[in-house]
Design a protein around this motif. Structure first.
Motif, PDB file in Angstrom:
ATOM      1  N   THR A   1       0.802  -1.220   0.000  1.00  0.00           N
ATOM      2  CA  THR A   1       0.000   0.000   0.000  1.00  0.00           C
ATOM      3  C   THR A   1       0.839   1.276   0.000  1.00  0.00           C
ATOM      4  O   THR A   1       0.289   2.378  -0.067  1.00  0.00           O
ATOM      5  CB  THR A   1      -0.940   0.004   1.221  1.00  0.00           C
ATOM      6  OG1 THR A   1      -0.198  -0.372   2.392  1.00  0.00           O
ATOM      7  CG2 THR A   1      -2.096  -0.975   1.027  1.00  0.00           C
TER       8      THR A   1
ATOM      9  N   MET B   1      -3.400   2.472  -9.810  1.00  0.00           N
ATOM     10  CA  MET B   1      -4.331   2.645  -8.700  1.00  0.00           C
ATOM     11  C   MET B   1      -5.612   3.305  -9.199  1.00  0.00           C
ATOM     12  O   MET B   1      -5.598   4.017 -10.201  1.00  0.00           O
ATOM     13  CB  MET B   1      -3.707   3.522  -7.608  1.00  0.00           C
ATOM     14  CG  MET B   1      -2.521   2.902  -6.906  1.00  0.00           C
ATOM     15  SD  MET B   1      -1.687   4.054  -5.784  1.00  0.00           S
ATOM     16  CE  MET B   1      -0.665   4.974  -6.937  1.00  0.00           C
TER      17      MET B   1
ATOM     18  N   ILE C   1      -5.457  -1.088  -5.892  1.00  0.00           N
ATOM     19  CA  ILE C   1      -4.018  -1.028  -6.163  1.00  0.00           C
ATOM     20  C   ILE C   1      -3.604  -2.285  -6.908  1.00  0.00           C
ATOM     21  O   ILE C   1      -3.941  -3.394  -6.480  1.00  0.00           O
ATOM     22  CB  ILE C   1      -3.189  -0.928  -4.864  1.00  0.00           C
ATOM     23  CG1 ILE C   1      -3.597   0.257  -4.009  1.00  0.00           C
ATOM     24  CG2 ILE C   1      -1.694  -0.852  -5.184  1.00  0.00           C
ATOM     25  CD1 ILE C   1      -2.910   0.274  -2.642  1.00  0.00           C
TER      26      ILE C   1
ATOM     27  N   VAL D   1       0.200   4.504  -2.391  1.00  0.00           N
ATOM     28  CA  VAL D   1      -0.855   5.512  -2.249  1.00  0.00           C
ATOM     29  C   VAL D   1      -0.313   6.851  -1.772  1.00  0.00           C
ATOM     30  O   VAL D   1      -0.981   7.884  -1.943  1.00  0.00           O
ATOM     31  CB  VAL D   1      -1.985   5.030  -1.298  1.00  0.00           C
ATOM     32  CG1 VAL D   1      -2.624   3.751  -1.820  1.00  0.00           C
ATOM     33  CG2 VAL D   1      -1.497   4.852   0.132  1.00  0.00           C
TER      34      VAL D   1
ATOM     35  N   VAL E   1       2.901   0.733 -10.941  1.00  0.00           N
ATOM     36  CA  VAL E   1       1.665   0.563 -10.166  1.00  0.00           C
ATOM     37  C   VAL E   1       0.505   1.244 -10.897  1.00  0.00           C
ATOM     38  O   VAL E   1       0.673   2.314 -11.485  1.00  0.00           O
ATOM     39  CB  VAL E   1       1.788   1.191  -8.755  1.00  0.00           C
ATOM     40  CG1 VAL E   1       0.542   0.881  -7.908  1.00  0.00           C
ATOM     41  CG2 VAL E   1       3.039   0.718  -8.044  1.00  0.00           C
TER      42      VAL E   1
END
Length: 289
Positions: free
Chosen positions: A61, A142, A92, A64, A140
C-alpha cells in the motif's frame, strides 16, 4: 428547470491533472510502515523487514502516498463540491515488486463518472499510475473511487458501478487484531496526507466527528500489514492487488480486526472495530502470487 452545475461530465473527463515527479528513500518506506504501527514488538522479525534497513521490503500500500497530486478536486479547480466528497474505495495493482527507494512519476486522470442523478450524487473514478522516472516502466496502477455527494446531475458515461466483491459467508480462515496507537493519524500525516480532519479536533467536530478520524488509506495499510502477517508468510511482496470499499470511519487508539478468507491466490477480507461492532472496510479483495 435546468440546474447550473459547477462542472459537467465532459469538463471533468478533460481535466488536466499535472504529472508529479518525486523521489523516495528507504527512510520513507520505513516511516510509512512505522506510521501504521509496525515495529511495536522489537522482537517481531516480520515487522522488522518493513521498518529496518536490513532486508527491507515495502508494504504493497506504500504507492498511495508516492508522487501524490494532493487533493486534486480542490487544488485543480475541478468544479466538484469537494467539501462533500467521501473516499468510497481504493484499488491497487502492482505490476512488479515495488523498490524500497526510487525516482518516480505519478500520472493521474479521471477515468469515468457515474451520475446517480440530481440530489443523489455521483461516483468519480480517478486513475493514477506510477512510472519509473528513468525507464518509464509502469510500476503501479491505482484507482480511487470518490462519492461526490454534491454533484449529482452533472452527467456521466451511462455505465453502472461495478458490483462489490462478495466476502464468503463462512467463518474467517484467519483473523488479526491491531491496537492502533493514539497518535496513528498524526504519524500517518507525515507521509503527505495533511488533511486537518485527521489532526485538528475543531475541524473534526465541524465535520460531525467527536474527534479526529483515521485516514481511510491508513486503515487499508493496516489491513495490508495484517494480510502480510497472516496469509503471506510475512512477505508483503506476495500481494499484487488490493481492492477495498470504505464503509465507516475509525479513530486512532481503537483496535482493528482484519478477518480473511483464503481461496488459493484469492483472499477476501473485512476490517472491523469489535468494540463498536462496526465494519470500516468491507468487500476487500487481495491477489497473491
Amino acid at each position: 428547470m435546468a440546474v447550473n452545475m459547477a462542472t459537467t461530465y465532459t469538463e471533468l473527463m478533460q481535466l488536466n491533472i499535472p504529472d508529479v515527479r518525486s523521489s523516495y528513500c528507504a527512510k520513507d518506506t520505513m516511516l510509512y510502515a512505522l506510521s501504521l504501527g509496525l515495529g511495536a514488538d522489537p522482537l517481531n522479525e516480520t515487522d522488522l523487514t518493513m521498518v529496518y534497513e536490513k532486508d527491507l521490503k515495502a508494504l504493497p500500500t506504500l504507492p498511495v502516498v508516492l508522487a501524490h497530486p494532493g487533493f486534486w478536486p480542490r487544488e485543480q479547480k475541478s468544479g466538484l463540491d469537494f467539501v462533500k466528497i467521501v473516499h468510497g474505495g481504493q484499488f491497487i495493482k502492482l505490476h512488479k515488486t515495488l523498490p524500497i527507494e526510487g525516482d518516480i512519476v505519478g500520472r493521474g486522470k479521471v477515468r469515468d463518472v457515474i451520475d446517480k442523478g440530481e440530489g443523489k450524487g455521483a461516483l468519480v473514478y480517478f486513475e493514477r499510475c506510477l512510472f519509473d522516472a528513468q525507464t518509464n516502466e509502469k510500476l503501479v496502477t491505482m484507482e480511487q473511487t470518490l462519492f461526490c455527494r454534491g454533484d449529482g446531475g452533472m452527467g456521466g458515461s451511462g455505465g453502472s458501478a461495478p458490483k462489490p466483491h462478495v466476502v464468503p459467508e463462512r467463518n474467517a480462515d484467519v483473523s488479526w487484531d491491531c491496537k492502533l496507537m493514539p497518535q496513528t493519524a498524526l504519524l500517518y500525516r507525515l507521509n503527505g496526507d495533511m488533511n486537518p480532519l485527521h489532526a485538528d479536533p475543531k475541524i473534526a467536530q465541524q465535520a460531525g466527528f467527536e474527534r479526529p478520524i483515521l485516514q481511510g488509506l491508513a486503515t487499508m495499510g493496516v489491513a495490508a500489514a495484517a494480510l502480510t502477517k497472516t496469509v503471506c508468510d510475512g512477505d508483503p511482496q506476495k500481494i499484487t492487488e488490493l481492492d477495498v470499499r470504505f464503509t465507516r470511519p475509525c479513530f486512532p487508539g481503537e483496535t482493528l480486526r482484519t478477518e480473511a478468507w483464503v481461496d488459493g491466490g484469492d483472499v477476501s477480507f473485512r476490517v472491523s472495530v469489535p468494540d463498536r461492532k462496526v465494519t470500516v472496510i468491507d468487500n476487500g479483495r487481495a491477489s497473491l502470487i
